[in-house]
Design an enzyme around this catalytic site. Structure first.
Site, PDB file in Angstrom:
ATOM      1  N   LYS A  81       0.818  -1.213   0.000  1.00  0.00           N
ATOM      2  CA  LYS A  81       0.000   0.000   0.000  1.00  0.00           C
ATOM      3  C   LYS A  81       0.845   1.253   0.000  1.00  0.00           C
ATOM      4  O   LYS A  81       0.444   2.270  -0.563  1.00  0.00           O
ATOM      5  CB  LYS A  81      -0.965   0.008   1.191  1.00  0.00           C
ATOM      6  CG  LYS A  81      -2.138  -0.937   1.001  1.00  0.00           C
ATOM      7  CD  LYS A  81      -3.305  -0.555   1.886  1.00  0.00           C
ATOM      8  CE  LYS A  81      -4.485  -1.495   1.653  1.00  0.00           C
ATOM      9  NZ  LYS A  81      -5.571  -1.282   2.605  1.00  0.00           N
ATOM     10  N   LYS A 102      -5.621 -11.123  -8.194  1.00  0.00           N
ATOM     11  CA  LYS A 102      -6.935 -11.225  -7.564  1.00  0.00           C
ATOM     12  C   LYS A 102      -7.874 -10.142  -8.091  1.00  0.00           C
ATOM     13  O   LYS A 102      -7.427  -9.029  -8.352  1.00  0.00           O
ATOM     14  CB  LYS A 102      -6.745 -11.033  -6.051  1.00  0.00           C
ATOM     15  CG  LYS A 102      -7.700 -11.823  -5.209  1.00  0.00           C
ATOM     16  CD  LYS A 102      -7.369 -11.636  -3.741  1.00  0.00           C
ATOM     17  CE  LYS A 102      -8.551 -11.032  -3.025  1.00  0.00           C
ATOM     18  NZ  LYS A 102      -8.402 -10.944  -1.587  1.00  0.00           N
ATOM     19  N   LYS A 161     -11.555  -4.612  -5.767  1.00  0.00           N
ATOM     20  CA  LYS A 161     -12.510  -3.509  -5.897  1.00  0.00           C
ATOM     21  C   LYS A 161     -11.806  -2.202  -6.212  1.00  0.00           C
ATOM     22  O   LYS A 161     -12.433  -1.237  -6.619  1.00  0.00           O
ATOM     23  CB  LYS A 161     -13.399  -3.410  -4.658  1.00  0.00           C
ATOM     24  CG  LYS A 161     -12.684  -3.298  -3.349  1.00  0.00           C
ATOM     25  CD  LYS A 161     -13.662  -3.427  -2.178  1.00  0.00           C
ATOM     26  CE  LYS A 161     -12.878  -3.496  -0.878  1.00  0.00           C
ATOM     27  NZ  LYS A 161     -13.590  -3.833   0.277  1.00  0.00           N
TER      28      LYS A 161
END
Ligand code: TRP
Length: 336
Positions: free
Chosen positions: A117, A199, A202
């Site tokens: 992140k 993966k 969203k």
């Protein structure tokens, strides 16, 4: 099992950031609904976690309620499971501070999600992003949860929560249940339609890579049509062909058919036919849920009522834990 006391307790949470995807549905929401029969379930919308990344306030507010509505639409029964917003139970942040003082800088530095992140949000590597796993440990330990259903990307965070719990228990005497990750057998790992090695996410900037739970039928069919596959044009469950393998897995999760049945069903047929079938199965599965979502989001008073009840149940447990923790670490408590 007939009384709540005998059931193991489950805690899980979802961030209200982004639009939930088919991956969230098949991997989490659907399973959460199944678990409520056998476990005492506490589910939380992790809005505190969401602001580790910059959020538009009005959007965060809307997404928090939408997330709740989507879970309810997926079959979570508020009579069986407690559902609430993390920011409504202040004990999460209270416990987080105490746990943070029992977590090492080095431990947090090793978290792979922090590393990922901070690369993705290089302009906003804030302290919350770094201490995120401590807050997550607080979410879990606050409720003395036995099991935490999560995707494999969250396993490292659960390991840390266990380490913190064990450390606290040995320094201050047994206080917390040491939780275990509950990786669901059927936990579908749904991959991106554009890059099937990754993966489905969203937060993927490519809107064609993900099916969102609120996507309409046309979009769903179009996205599956464009899904990346390979040039072999045989519908076969081969992990070395990640695109088609992913579509077979999705179709299997949606229809309950196994790989062999699916291969037989599409023997001699091309990818086009198969992709259309996957798209239709997906649209059919999501349609009733979307209708229920539309219905629920029109009834804010009902959603607020669910949140009030959930907060009350959660707060009762949370208060007990935080009182115990404050006493053990040596915070003076005035006589009543
Ligand atoms: N970090 C989790 C995720 O991004 C969400 C989360 C927050 C969570 N607190 C939790 C999951 C506690 C399980 C238990 O998916």
């Amino acid at each position: 099992m007939n009384t709540t006391e005998q059931k193991k307790r489950i805690l899980s949470a979802v961030q209200p950031s982004g639009n939930l995807t088919l991956g969230n549905y098949l991997g989490a929401l659907k399973n959460w609904a199944d678990l409520q029969e056998d476990f005492e379930c506490i589910y939380c919308v992790a809005d505190l976690h969401a602001i580790t990344v910059r959020q538009e306030p009005a959007v965060l507010r809307k997404k928090s309620l939408d997330t709740l509505a989507l879970y309810l639409a997926s079959g979570i029964d508020p009579k069986k499971a407690a559902f609430f917003l993390q920011s409504h139970v202040p004990e999460h942040t209270q416990l987080s501070w105490v746990l943070g003082c029992n977590t090492m800088f080095g431990e947090l530095s090793r978290m792979t999600q922090f590393k990922d992140k901070s690369q993705k949000h290089a302009d906003n590597i804030n302290a919350g992003l770094f201490t995120y796993p401590v807050l997550m440990a607080a979410d879990i330990l606050l409720y003395q949860a036995d099991l935490v259903p999560v995707g494999s990307d969250q396993k490292q965070h659960i390991e840390l929560a266990r380490d913190i719990a064990n450390r606290f228990n040995s320094v201050y005497s047994p206080t917390f249940t040491v939780p275990e990750a509950y990786i669901l057998k059927s936990s579908a790992r749904i991959m991106s339609l554009a890059e099937p090695e990754r993966k489905m996410s969203k937060s993927d900037p490519n809107a064609n890579a993900s099916i969102f739970m609120l996507d309409r039928k046309d979009d769903i069919i179009r996205k599956f049509k464009r899904a990346v596959t390979d040039s072999e044009a045989v519908v076969a469950a081969d992990p070395n062909r990640p695109g088609i393998y992913n579509l077979i897995n999705i179709y299997s999760c949606l229809t309950g058919k196994d790989e062999k049945e699916i291969e037989r069903e599409f023997e001699g047929k091309g990818y086009g036919d198969f992709k259309l079938a996957v798209g239709e199965a997906c649209a059919d599965a999501l349609a009733p849920l979307q209708a229920e979502f539309d219905h629920l989001t029109k009834d804010k008073a009902y959603l607020d009522e669910i949140l009030r009840e959930g907060t009350e149940k959660a707060s009762w447990i949370a208060r007990k834990t935080i009182q115990k923790v404050y006493r053990k670490v040596g915070f003076y408590q005035s006589q009543k």
